[in-house]
Write a protein that holds these residues in place. Sequence first.
Motif, short mmCIF file in Angstrom:
data_model
loop_
_atom_site.label_atom_id
_atom_site.label_comp_id
_atom_site.label_asym_id
_atom_site.label_seq_id
_atom_site.Cartn_x
_atom_site.Cartn_y
_atom_site.Cartn_z
N VAL A 1 -8.81 12.42 -4.63
CA VAL A 1 -8.34 12.63 -6.00
C VAL A 1 -9.40 13.48 -6.68
N GLY A 2 -9.14 14.78 -6.76
CA GLY A 2 -10.16 15.69 -7.28
C GLY A 2 -11.37 15.66 -6.36
N ASP A 3 -12.54 15.34 -6.93
CA ASP A 3 -13.77 15.25 -6.16
C ASP A 3 -14.04 13.82 -5.68
N SER A 4 -13.11 12.93 -5.90
CA SER A 4 -13.33 11.51 -5.62
C SER A 4 -12.43 11.01 -4.50
N SER A 5 -12.74 9.80 -4.07
CA SER A 5 -11.96 9.13 -3.05
C SER A 5 -11.41 7.84 -3.63
N LEU A 6 -10.20 7.48 -3.25
CA LEU A 6 -9.58 6.22 -3.64
C LEU A 6 -8.91 5.64 -2.40
N ARG A 7 -9.32 4.46 -2.03
CA ARG A 7 -8.74 3.80 -0.86
C ARG A 7 -7.85 2.65 -1.33
N ILE A 8 -6.76 2.47 -0.60
CA ILE A 8 -5.79 1.43 -0.91
C ILE A 8 -5.62 0.56 0.33
N VAL B 1 -5.61 0.52 5.58
CA VAL B 1 -6.21 1.35 4.54
C VAL B 1 -5.50 2.70 4.52
N ILE B 2 -5.31 3.22 3.31
CA ILE B 2 -4.85 4.59 3.11
C ILE B 2 -5.91 5.23 2.22
N ASP B 3 -6.52 6.28 2.71
CA ASP B 3 -7.58 6.97 1.98
C ASP B 3 -6.98 8.20 1.30
N HIS B 4 -7.37 8.41 0.05
CA HIS B 4 -6.87 9.52 -0.75
C HIS B 4 -8.03 10.32 -1.32
N PRO C 1 0.80 -1.23 0.00
CA PRO C 1 0.00 0.00 0.00
C PRO C 1 0.83 1.28 0.00
N ASP C 2 1.97 1.29 0.68
CA ASP C 2 2.79 2.50 0.70
C ASP C 2 3.34 2.83 -0.69
N HIS C 3 3.79 1.80 -1.41
CA HIS C 3 4.31 2.00 -2.77
C HIS C 3 3.18 2.48 -3.69
N ALA C 4 2.00 1.87 -3.57
CA ALA C 4 0.86 2.27 -4.39
C ALA C 4 0.44 3.70 -4.07
N SER C 5 0.43 4.05 -2.79
CA SER C 5 0.06 5.41 -2.39
C SER C 5 1.01 6.42 -3.03
N VAL D 1 -5.48 11.48 2.88
CA VAL D 1 -6.32 12.15 3.88
C VAL D 1 -6.51 11.31 5.13
N PHE D 2 -6.18 10.02 5.08
CA PHE D 2 -6.32 9.17 6.26
C PHE D 2 -5.45 7.94 6.08
N ARG D 3 -4.84 7.52 7.17
CA ARG D 3 -4.03 6.30 7.18
C ARG D 3 -4.39 5.54 8.46
N ALA D 4 -4.88 4.31 8.30
CA ALA D 4 -5.24 3.50 9.46
C ALA D 4 -3.99 2.94 10.12
#
Length: 127
Positions: free
Chosen positions: A46-53, A41-44, A12-16, A28-31
């Motif tokens: 992206v513009g008006d959207s959210s992408l969780r990894i 989970v790492i929450d991002h 997840p860190d590499h993907a983030s 915006v958030f890291r569990a």
Amino acid sequence: MHMFPRIIVSDPDHASAFYKDTLGAEEVFRAPPLDDGRPSVIDHRVGDSSLRISPAVSEWGWLAPGDIGGSPVLLEVEVDDPDGIGERMSARGAEVIVPIENRPYGKRSGRIRDPFGHLWIITGDLR
């Protein structure tokens, strides 16, 4: 209603870092980390959207594309500069599956497989 797509990866860190560099994602958030040190989970934003990894955890049924022989999902992102995004993704290890070009349906788009096996449609206005 809100939807929060969550993609599963081995690191997840590499993907983030990849999505921050290529899509301008903002973390915006890291569990807290799992026992193996990976964040659950790492929450991002992206513009008006959210992408969780999240990390692949087979006991939970969380499998990365490589665990199942590829990605069954296409993630589509509409951007101002599809060529620039595609070039940044490619420069950081993504594979161009379908080149970004003007399409007969009135968009400039193409398909890319990121270094984690996820498939993306990168699209924007014609140029």
